[in-house]
Structure formats: structure tokens, C-alpha cells
Write an enzyme that holds these catalytic residues in place. Structure first.
Site, PDB file in Angstrom:
ATOM      1  N   CYS A 134      49.046  12.995  51.817  1.00  0.00           N
ATOM      2  CA  CYS A 134      47.920  12.815  50.897  1.00  0.00           C
ATOM      3  C   CYS A 134      46.627  12.634  51.694  1.00  0.00           C
ATOM      4  O   CYS A 134      46.551  11.801  52.595  1.00  0.00           O
ATOM      5  CB  CYS A 134      48.165  11.630  49.970  1.00  0.00           C
ATOM      6  N   ASN A 199      51.291  19.355  51.018  1.00  0.00           N
ATOM      7  CA  ASN A 199      50.562  18.412  50.191  1.00  0.00           C
ATOM      8  C   ASN A 199      49.199  19.066  49.903  1.00  0.00           C
ATOM      9  O   ASN A 199      49.005  20.239  50.172  1.00  0.00           O
ATOM     10  CB  ASN A 199      50.431  17.063  50.899  1.00  0.00           C
ATOM     11  N   CYS A 341      42.543  56.830  34.712  1.00  0.00           N
ATOM     12  CA  CYS A 341      41.204  56.413  35.166  1.00  0.00           C
ATOM     13  C   CYS A 341      40.227  56.309  33.993  1.00  0.00           C
ATOM     14  O   CYS A 341      40.144  57.209  33.148  1.00  0.00           O
ATOM     15  CB  CYS A 341      40.697  57.426  36.190  1.00  0.00           C
ATOM     16  N   CYS A 351      34.518  51.192  47.849  1.00  0.00           N
ATOM     17  CA  CYS A 351      34.797  51.987  49.051  1.00  0.00           C
ATOM     18  C   CYS A 351      33.482  52.402  49.730  1.00  0.00           C
ATOM     19  O   CYS A 351      33.340  52.327  50.951  1.00  0.00           O
ATOM     20  CB  CYS A 351      35.620  53.214  48.675  1.00  0.00           C
ATOM     21  N   CYS A 381      43.319  50.550  53.142  1.00  0.00           N
ATOM     22  CA  CYS A 381      42.985  49.110  53.176  1.00  0.00           C
ATOM     23  C   CYS A 381      43.384  48.378  51.891  1.00  0.00           C
ATOM     24  O   CYS A 381      43.421  47.161  51.857  1.00  0.00           O
ATOM     25  CB  CYS A 381      41.500  48.911  53.445  1.00  0.00           C
TER      26      CYS A 381
END
Ligand SMILES: Cc1cc2nc3c(=O)[nH]c(=O)nc-3n(C[C@H](O)[C@H](O)[C@H](O)COP(=O)(O)O)c2cc1C
Length: 417
Positions: A134, A199, A341, A351, A381
Site C-alpha cells: 500500500c 498493489n 469502411c 498514418c 505498426c
């Protein structure tokens, strides 16, 4: 149906779903209701002293009306030890086959630590979890993450407990550290039978733009809190995986951090957790989320023909490695499915502005435009598929190459030879 029972450092549990030490495990009433709802185990709200708390305590980070992050500045239990022990004993008597773990935090005093261990073991708990995690309040007084940030303190205090403990000892680690493997190893050197992580993470949820107070604040003043919930899952999963693949850790892991559904459970177990713990998801949606978790996990195992949930533990660990071991000749590219699309152009913008300028807007032959990936320039990517709002519209596909797998080290060696 697949067997959901688990075993973690000798602790048996009817299923891998444990409630983490936190508000859901504050009282016997709550833990009994949780067991009735289907949770296999509970780590009681941390016992220790002093008994002190503040209001207010929590803050949420919401996105699209879902709470994705959760912050708290509350301390350990503010109920007297005798009351907690009495209720824990009752719970264990009523649910002998469920797992009851006592979470403990104590000032750095060997005698007091050992006294507390004996007191909780006398009422019949199945194991101990040492709260070295904690990050607020108690840490300022040399407890919690103040211990968990120093390997030598973790080792020493674990060893104090192990000297007298008769039940398995799980050491709960703080993520507020550069490399959690060092404290995990220290716990093991101190004799820990298992480690649990994570934690909460040091955090400040926000600042009120009108009052300039922190969120949350206590009478106009704030202090850092502990961050948890879905937003911390990737951090927790990485820490579990790093410990799971470290031979110097080598003890079972109880995975905690952002787990909200059965898929998260599977991921943590594949990455090396023998069982998991949940706090925030139970706080946000109630104990009954465990029903979906159990059903989802069962169906998943049945569909894969896996007899026991323990059979998936660690199965993805070998697939997690160092960057230097990745295959430089593996290639994927983005493909846009024109049928799905909606021409929002988010992929093109992402892009064009921030990646490799390889999504072109071209005539579609019917007087309109379409988006096309120039595959030879795509570096794979994933950014376009991340920003695309339509499911399955952009997929990343593997492009076979003639080149054999080659790591960075191998390429360097080839260049130097
Ligand atoms: C309000 C609150 C109180 C907590 N109290 C404790 C505690 O007393 N002892 C402890 O070991 N962890 C405590 N935690 C941390 C949780 O047990 C858990 O490690 C953390 O929240 C990450 O899991 P999650 O993302 O499922 O919430 C607390 C968390 C919250 C949100």
C-alpha cells in the site's frame, strides 16, 4: 466440465477467483456473501494498526462513461483486530472449503509481526499475505510500500514471519518500484511461499478546475493515492510475466491488477499466475461478476478441451522474451476492407500525421474515394487498426518473406563476421 480448482503454494481453492484485500473483504458479512456468490477465496482487508482513516477516499477516471481507473487514499482496516478475528473465524467455520487469507501489515518490529501472525493463524486462516504494497498513509510510517521498495526490508520482514508461520506466506508487492523482480527475489530469499502483485500505483487523479483542490481532497488538502482498475492491467500483467519468467523468483504468483472478466483471468494465468485477485471490478459491479467469470472460464476451457484450469498456468511465459530475441524478418501489413469502411479517414490521418504515410485516398472507380494501404511502405505498426472505429475493417496480416527468422543479435553477428 473443466476443473476450476486451483492450488497455490499448497493453498487449495475451489476456483481461481479471490477477492483482493480491500473494501469488498472488510467484514464477515461481505466475505460470506461473496462466497455465496461464487468467489473461491478472499484476502481479508489488511489487519494491523493504527486504526485511522479519512473522508473522502476514492476517485474514478471515466472514459465513455465507464470507470477505467480508480484511485483511493484509504488505509488498512479501521476495525479492531478482535472484531476482525471473530468474524474471520465465523467465515471459516461456515465455509471450510473456501480460501481465507489474512492480509497483514505491521510496524518494523519482529515481535509485533510474529504476535500478529500467531493471532490470525489461531483462528484457522489458510494462508497469510504480507502487505508490502500500500503506497499511502502507512508508507509514511515505514510500512506497506516503504518496505516493498527495499529488497532487504522485504527479505527481513518475510523471514520474521516465516520463523513462526504455520501456513503458506504470500508476499504482496508494490508496483511503485523500477524492477519488481528484485523485491520478488528478496521475498523468496526471505522464505516466501508465493508472491502476489500488484498493489496500487502512486497517483493523483486530478485537480478541480473551480476550487483548485485535488481530487479527492480532505478538507482542502490532498495526498497521493493508489491507482487500480482496468487501466493498470497492462502494468500488472507485465510484472506478473517478468516474475514468472525469472528463475530467481520461481514461486507461485497470485495475479492482481485490473482484472474485470474471465478473459483477464485467462491472460494472467497464461502469463504465470496460479490464481487471481479482484478488487476494483467487484467494487464497481458487485460480487455477482464472478458468475460470468466462472461461466466464461469454464466454457473457454471446455472449448479448448482443457481438463483443469491449472493446465493453462504459465503457458504463454516462454512467448514473452527480451526485445533482442524478436524476429526482425517477421512482417505484417494493414489491409482495409472496403466493404466495412465508413470513410472517416481516421486511419489516413493517423498514418499521414504520425506514422509512415502509407494509406492513400484514391478514386474507387465509381466516382467516390477509397483508402488503400501501400503495403511496401507499411511497417505494420498497428496504429490504423487501433484508431479505426469499425470492428474487423482493418486487419493486420502476415506477409510471408523468404528470409529465415533473425534476431537483432544474430543480425549484428552477421554484420560483424
Ligand atoms: C479502496 C481500496 C482499498 C485497498 N485496500 C487495500 C488493503 O487494505 N490491503 C491491500 O493489500 N491492498 C489494498 N488495496 C489494493 C487491492 O487489493 C489491489 O491490489 C489493487 O486494487 C489492484 O487490483 P484491482 O485493479 O482489481 O483493484 C486497496 C484497493 C482499493 C481500491
Amino acid at each position: 466440465m473443466a476443473d476450476l480448482r486451483i492450488e497455490l503454494a499448497g493453498i487449495q481453492s475451489p476456483n481461481p477467483f479471490w477477492l483482493a484485500s480491500a473494501p469488498p473483504t472488510n467484514t464477515g458479512y461481505q466475505v460470506q456473501r461473496a462466497f455465496e456468490a461464487g468467489w473461491g477465496g478472499a484476502v481479508w482487508k489488511t489487519l494491523g494498526d493504527p486504526i485511522v482513516n479519512v473522508t473522502s477516499r476514492f476517485a474514478g477516471l471515466t472514459y465513455n462513461r465507464q470507470t477505467v481507473g480508480f484511485n483511493n487514499i484509504e488505509l488498512i482496516t479501521d476495525r479492531p483486530l478482535e472484531v476482525n478475528l471473530k468474524e474471520m473465524k465465523e467465515v471459516k467455520r461456515n465455509f471450510p472449503n473456501h480460501t481465507l487469507i489474512a492480509s497483514l501489515m505491521m510496524e518494523p518490529d519482529k515481535y509485533r509481526w510474529q504476535e500478529l501472525v500467531k493471532a490470525v493463524e489461531d483462528i484457522g486462516v489458510d494462508g497469510l499475505e504480507l502487505n508490502f504494497g500500500c503506497p499511502h498513509g502507512m508508507a509514511e510510517r515505514g510500512m506497506g510500500s516503504a518496505v516493498g521498495q527495499q529488497p532487504e526490508l522485504v527479505q527481513m520482514q518475510t523471514a520474521w514471519v516465516k520463523e513462526v508461520a504455520r501456513t503458506p506466506v504470500i508476499v504482496k508487492l508494490t508496483p511503485n518500484i523500477t524492477d519488481i523482480r528484485y523485491t520478488a527475489r528478496a521475498a523468496v530469499q526471505g522464505g516466501a511461499d508465493a508472491v502476489s502483485m500488484i498493489n496500487t500505483i502512486n497517483s493523483l487523479m486530478g485537480v478541480d478546475l473551480d476550487t483548485w483542490n485535488t481530487i479527492p481532497h480532505v478538507d482542502g488538502k490532498g495526498a497521493h493515492g493508489g491507482y487500480c482498475g482496468p487501466a493498470v492491467k497492462p502494468i500488472a500483467l507485465n510484472m506478473v510475466a517478468e516474475c514468472a519468467r525469472d528463475p530467481l523468483v520461481g514461486v507461485p504468483i497470485s495475479g492482481i491488477g485490473g482484472i474485470s472478466n474471465w478473459r483477464d483471468v485467462v491472460e494472467f494465468m497464461l502469463m504465470g499466475a496460479s490464481g487471481i485477485q479482484v478488487c476494483t471490478a467487484a467494487m464497481l459491479y458487485g460480487f455477482r461478476i464472478v458468475e460470468d467469470m466462472a461461466e466464461g472460464l469454464s466454457n473457454y476451457l471446455d472449448e479448448k478441451g482443457i481438463a483443469s484450469v491449472m493446465d493453462i498456468v504459465g503457458k504463454s511465459v516462454q512467448r514473452y522474451s527480451d526485445w533482442g530475441n524478436l524476429n526482425l524478418n517477421y512482417k505484417i501489413v494493414a489491409r482495409i476492407d472496403e466493404e466495412y469502411c465508413i470513410h472517416c479517414n481516421r486511419c489516413h490521418i493517423a498514418c499521414e500525421d504520425t506514422s509512415h504515410q502509407c494509406i492513400d485516398i484514391v478514386p474507387n472507380g465509381a466516382g467516390k474515394e477509397k483508402l488503400v494501404v501501400r503495403e511496401e511502405d507499411c511497417v505494420g505498426c498497428n496504429l490504423c487498426s487501433i484508431v479505426c472505429p469499425i470492428e474487423d475493417c482493418i486487419t493486420m496480416v502476415e506477409v510471408p518473406t523468404d528470409l529465415p527468422p533473425q534476431t537483432w543479435k544474430e543480425r549484428q553477428a552477421a554484420i560483424n563476421s
